[in-house]
Scaffold this active site. Sequence first.
Site, short mmCIF file in Angstrom:
data_model
loop_
_atom_site.label_atom_id
_atom_site.label_comp_id
_atom_site.label_asym_id
_atom_site.label_seq_id
_atom_site.Cartn_x
_atom_site.Cartn_y
_atom_site.Cartn_z
N ASN A 9 0.87 -1.19 0.00
CA ASN A 9 0.00 0.00 0.00
C ASN A 9 0.91 1.24 0.00
O ASN A 9 1.47 1.59 1.03
CB ASN A 9 -0.89 -0.04 1.25
CG ASN A 9 -1.72 1.22 1.41
OD1 ASN A 9 -1.81 2.05 0.49
ND2 ASN A 9 -2.34 1.37 2.57
N TRP A 10 1.02 1.86 -1.14
CA TRP A 10 1.96 2.98 -1.28
C TRP A 10 1.44 4.25 -0.62
O TRP A 10 2.17 5.23 -0.49
CB TRP A 10 2.26 3.25 -2.75
CG TRP A 10 2.94 2.13 -3.48
CD1 TRP A 10 3.08 0.82 -3.07
CD2 TRP A 10 3.57 2.20 -4.77
NE1 TRP A 10 3.76 0.09 -4.01
CE2 TRP A 10 4.07 0.92 -5.07
CE3 TRP A 10 3.76 3.23 -5.70
CZ2 TRP A 10 4.76 0.64 -6.26
CZ3 TRP A 10 4.43 2.95 -6.88
CH2 TRP A 10 4.93 1.67 -7.15
N LYS A 11 0.18 4.27 -0.27
CA LYS A 11 -0.45 5.47 0.32
C LYS A 11 -0.17 6.69 -0.57
O LYS A 11 -0.09 6.55 -1.79
CB LYS A 11 0.03 5.66 1.76
CG LYS A 11 -0.14 4.39 2.59
CD LYS A 11 0.01 4.59 4.06
CE LYS A 11 -0.19 3.27 4.78
NZ LYS A 11 -0.13 3.40 6.24
N HIS A 95 -9.59 1.18 4.55
CA HIS A 95 -8.32 1.34 5.27
C HIS A 95 -8.53 2.28 6.47
O HIS A 95 -9.33 3.21 6.39
CB HIS A 95 -7.25 1.92 4.32
CG HIS A 95 -5.89 1.91 4.96
ND1 HIS A 95 -5.47 2.92 5.79
CD2 HIS A 95 -4.89 1.01 4.91
CE1 HIS A 95 -4.25 2.63 6.23
NE2 HIS A 95 -3.88 1.48 5.71
N GLU A 97 -6.94 4.69 7.56
CA GLU A 97 -6.77 6.13 7.28
C GLU A 97 -8.01 6.69 6.58
O GLU A 97 -8.37 7.86 6.77
CB GLU A 97 -5.49 6.34 6.45
CG GLU A 97 -4.25 6.16 7.33
CD GLU A 97 -3.05 5.55 6.64
OE1 GLU A 97 -2.97 5.60 5.40
OE2 GLU A 97 -2.19 5.01 7.36
N GLU A 167 -5.90 -4.97 10.33
CA GLU A 167 -4.90 -3.93 10.58
C GLU A 167 -5.26 -3.18 11.86
O GLU A 167 -6.05 -2.21 11.82
CB GLU A 167 -4.86 -2.94 9.41
CG GLU A 167 -4.39 -3.55 8.11
CD GLU A 167 -3.75 -2.48 7.23
OE1 GLU A 167 -2.62 -2.68 6.79
OE2 GLU A 167 -4.39 -1.44 7.01
N GLY A 173 1.96 2.16 10.99
CA GLY A 173 2.91 3.27 10.92
C GLY A 173 3.57 3.62 12.25
O GLY A 173 4.16 4.68 12.38
N SER A 212 2.92 -2.15 10.43
CA SER A 212 4.35 -2.20 10.73
C SER A 212 5.00 -3.54 10.38
O SER A 212 5.89 -4.02 11.09
CB SER A 212 4.61 -1.85 12.20
OG SER A 212 4.22 -0.49 12.44
#
Length: 252
Positions: A9-11, A95, A97, A167, A173, A212
Amino acid sequence: MVRRFIVGNWKMHKTISQAESLIQAILKIYHPQTSVELAVAPPFVALQAVSGLLGSTSIKLAAQNVCAKDEGAFTGEISPPMLREAGCQYVIIGHSERRHIFGETDQDIHAKIHAALRHSLLPIVCVGERLEERQANQTQSVIQHQLLTGLDGLESKDLAHITIAYEPVWAIGTGQAATVDQAAEVHAHIRFLLGKQWGVNPDQTRIIYGGSVTPDNAQMLFQSPQINGALVGKACLNSESFVKIAQLATSD
Ligand code: PGA
């Protein structure tokens, strides 16, 4: 046994040219293994360029989000048919976020899952509890609510097209991954819930862990038969660490 699945997941990282460089670097060092499926989720604007570079390789393309509507006056949104045409096979939905920064609700996520499936995009559905919820012993009820609301209305045959990504919000992160026992316990609960609600064979459900994941802890996580792969954020932005995690997932 389901095939292991590693998703990067490159965000909101990498411009189009940087995305091209990263994919080229991955392709240079990655040797596909039958026991592992690999996917990358670059930002929307880089999807088409990355798709072109992936060509007929075994690496799959995923989007990081999708609109629940097929088309219309929805400024700034990207529809499922647009993602299909850009070369996506998968889409990450829900997700943390998206949930916690952009306020997506379980109902939004539910609509997106249905929209993705209508257009043959394979959803990677994220669920996970916050730290305060874990500390208050609410992990199982939070996961249950996210899962049952998000997947409501699906038939058991639809479940075969869905990957669940567990997650925990506190692990994303932060450099503090869940322990293998913590992750395996939640994965087992997800399997139980999907079995109870949809009669899904627990061994056929693909549940990956995210939060992570690094080359240093991946091996430990993959020791558990409950953990069918990883959704990788930070460590996927470097070709070597991403490919290393994929290699650690192989059982060939
Ligand atoms: P992280 O992100 O690996 O940087 O913790 C994972 C994710 O958000 O999917």
